[in-house]
Scaffold this active site. Structure first.
Site: not given
Lengths: 391, 391
Positions: A145, A182, A387
């Site tokens: 990802t 994850t 983020n």
């Protein structure tokens, strides 16, 4: 780089099914001759549909195929999420001629959105049409990802003329990446063993690898590490080879763990936290993870700042009972605290030593004989930039 | 802004004694007529010399003076640190005509360095020469380290024609600021009470204020909140006024707590985390603080990103047993999860609502009747910039 498919009888490939906006997003690992499987799962109470279902499979069943998608975590998606996940396993099982309980699933990506089932099932049609492919280099890319590099490991060792092999791939760069969830790890070996033996070895290997790393202290809803054993002719499970296999598996998991931390969001340094003379594994782990997760320790190390007071403050608030007067602390081999007392040291020299891609923090507790190594990374503006973005 | 000295009989001032490179660094709070005192201290096991000594005083003794320095934490300084601290208390007591056990000390600054005793004692000579000064605006500045604004509070309430007053000052912007340590709070009141009563009220007030805030999850070695009661003629301690006093003290502590968080290192938003229907105070606190300390939640809120999956992931890993299917979540009053299921919402609208200096996260657990509010701040590049610098 080949990894999984170095084990005979392990097949893997991936396609772009349109689950992500672009790129590879749907993959499989297929081992029709697997004789044992084991799994270790997130402790987060909000568990993704795939985690819940997998947990019910491992134990008695032997998993022979794993279907993995990125771009969508299928977590906090309620009853419909569970049904979608089950349908994927059943559909893939049908394509592979397996029972549905021989198929595990894994999802990674945004939380709280339903899977695009039409695209997913069309993708499986295409993906599993010829399942005997050895394209593990596609699988390792399809599970990424926010990862910036592929994470794969392969180790082998010789015992009595037999070559035991262990291979794995993993993804993860934040415990939860931007809008994503994850850490995933998939391991295969040619070592013949039972489910129980594999589970014991995998649990222990994880305790000394994946369970001792942190990018940001956030545990995802989808974390899992799965392992399959696909025996090769001539490899025997004997006491000496079993011990070697256990070491090999731990080594594989540690390599993948360190690759994840080095690729931590915004990370510029791999921090190894060595704890010695702890009263227990749990005490050592709790102290190591408190230090690894302290934003003040992480920013100091980013700045190569020998500000050891922050490390002691983290040890002191970890929740583990310690004797401050027995604590020693070294940074890059330079002792800065002995028996809880500050030592004189050359700050500029240590500042230079800390400007390394590898930083070693060694903490001695003087309370017992347990030692561990844990791994974390520094905290940079890059982590915030990755983020913070609204999307 | 006057605060402490609004209570009759409370004196305060500060000087630049050269403990810091520049600026005010040595101050006192003096209440010769205090009848009660109470203290709440850090739980960090590496306790500063001042914390250790103060903890032995509070209980039976009534503290009548507090000597505070910034620029040096006098923590992890061994036996010599303890002796230096004791000498300061004794020296100040001599100057003020008090017993040494009536004098508390507090230090904030870098960990692991010895206090410059000569400068310190010369400073006390000058500072305490005329101790009846009402210069609390100097004291509030003298305790600052990386704080960018002064933190003071004053509240009063009328009960049966009597005006009960409570005033306080505080410092702190990281739990540990760059190379620095500590959150400090000093409170005075005109309410007459015993040590025991004041301790009970202060402990409870801290449980609903200072103990429910976090900038970065790092607990310092020097944290403390001290309170002194300096009764005023006409104020009576009766059941109704006692209840009002307790509220006033909590209000004062909450105001100071919020001022600290708003001035959190790099902070741009005050995040209020409201927990309802928890099974206990402890459960509510643990969940609130896990959310408040999650780097992924903090960065998402910095980016005004309605990425609620990160909040649920934090709740799920908090260590508190929850039922995922009973959890509701609202952001800025907009419900995004009900009974553990995702709800449809207007992402762009919520993105706009989140671009506020005040963000409210409301979590309902469906497990009991305990409610709390806790406070945190967002994580920005500014936090990294402040804490990364080598000096």
């Amino acid at each position: 780089m080949q990894s999984l498919c170095k084990i005979n009888g392990v097949y893997a490939s991936a396609i772009a099914a349109g689950i992500k906006a672009k790129g590879l997003d749907l993959s499989y690992i297929y081992a029709p001759n697997a004789v044992a499987s084991a799994g270790v799962f997130t402790t987060n109470q909000f568990k993704a549909a795939c985690v819940k279902r997998n947990q019910s499979l491992f134990g008695d069943q032997v998993i022979k195929a794993i279907i993995v998608n990125s771009g969508n975590a299928n977590a906090v998606t309620g009853e419909q999420g569970d049904q979608n996940n089950k349908k994927i396993a059943e559909y893939a099982a049908g394509k592979l001629g397996l029972s549905s309980f021989e198929v595990a699933t894994a999802s990674t990506g945004i939380i709280g959105r339903h899977l695009p089932m039409e695209k997913y099932l069309c993708g499986l049609d295409q993906l599993l049409h010829h399942p005997s492919r050895q394209e593990d280099e596609l699988s390792v890319r399809a599970i990424m990802t926010t990862d910036t590099v592929e994470k794969a490991a392969y180790f082998e060792t010789e015992v009595n003329g037999q070559v035991i092999k262990c291979a794995g791939i993993a993804k993860g760069s934040g415990m939860i990446a931007p809008n994503m969830a994850t850490m995933l790890g998939f391991i295969v070996t040619n070592f013949p063993c039972t489910n129980q033996e594999l589970q014991v070895c995998l649990t222990e290997a994880c305790n000394y690898s994946f369970n001792l790393i942190s990018v940001d202290g956030d545990t995802s809803t989808n974390d899992m590490v799965l392992a399959m054993a696909v025996p090769e002719a001539g490899i025997q499970n004997r006491p000496d080879s079993f011990i070697e296999f256990k070491k090999l598996l731990t080594q594989t998991c540690q390599s993948l763990s360190q690759q994840i931390i080095r690729d931590g969001e915004g990370a510029t340094r791999l921090i190894t936290i060595e704890i010695s003379e702890a009263s227990s594994y749990e005490a050592a782990k709790q102290i190591a993870m408190t230090v690894a997760n302290s934003p003040l320790v992480k920013t100091a190390i980013h700045g190569a700042d020998p500000n050891w007071g922050r490390i002691l403050a983290a040890i002191g608030r970890s929740g583990v009972s310690i004797d401050p007067n027995l604590v020693n602390l070294s940074l890059q081999g330079c002792e800065v605290v002995r028996q809880g007392q500050p030592l004189a040291f050359d700050r500029n020299h240590l500042h230079q030593l800390l400007q390394s891609a590898d930083v070693i923090v060694h903490i001695t507790l003087g309370q017992g004989d347990h030692s561990i190594k844990a791994w974390g990374c520094d905290l940079s503006r890059g982590y915030v930039d990755i983020n913070v973005e609204y999307n």
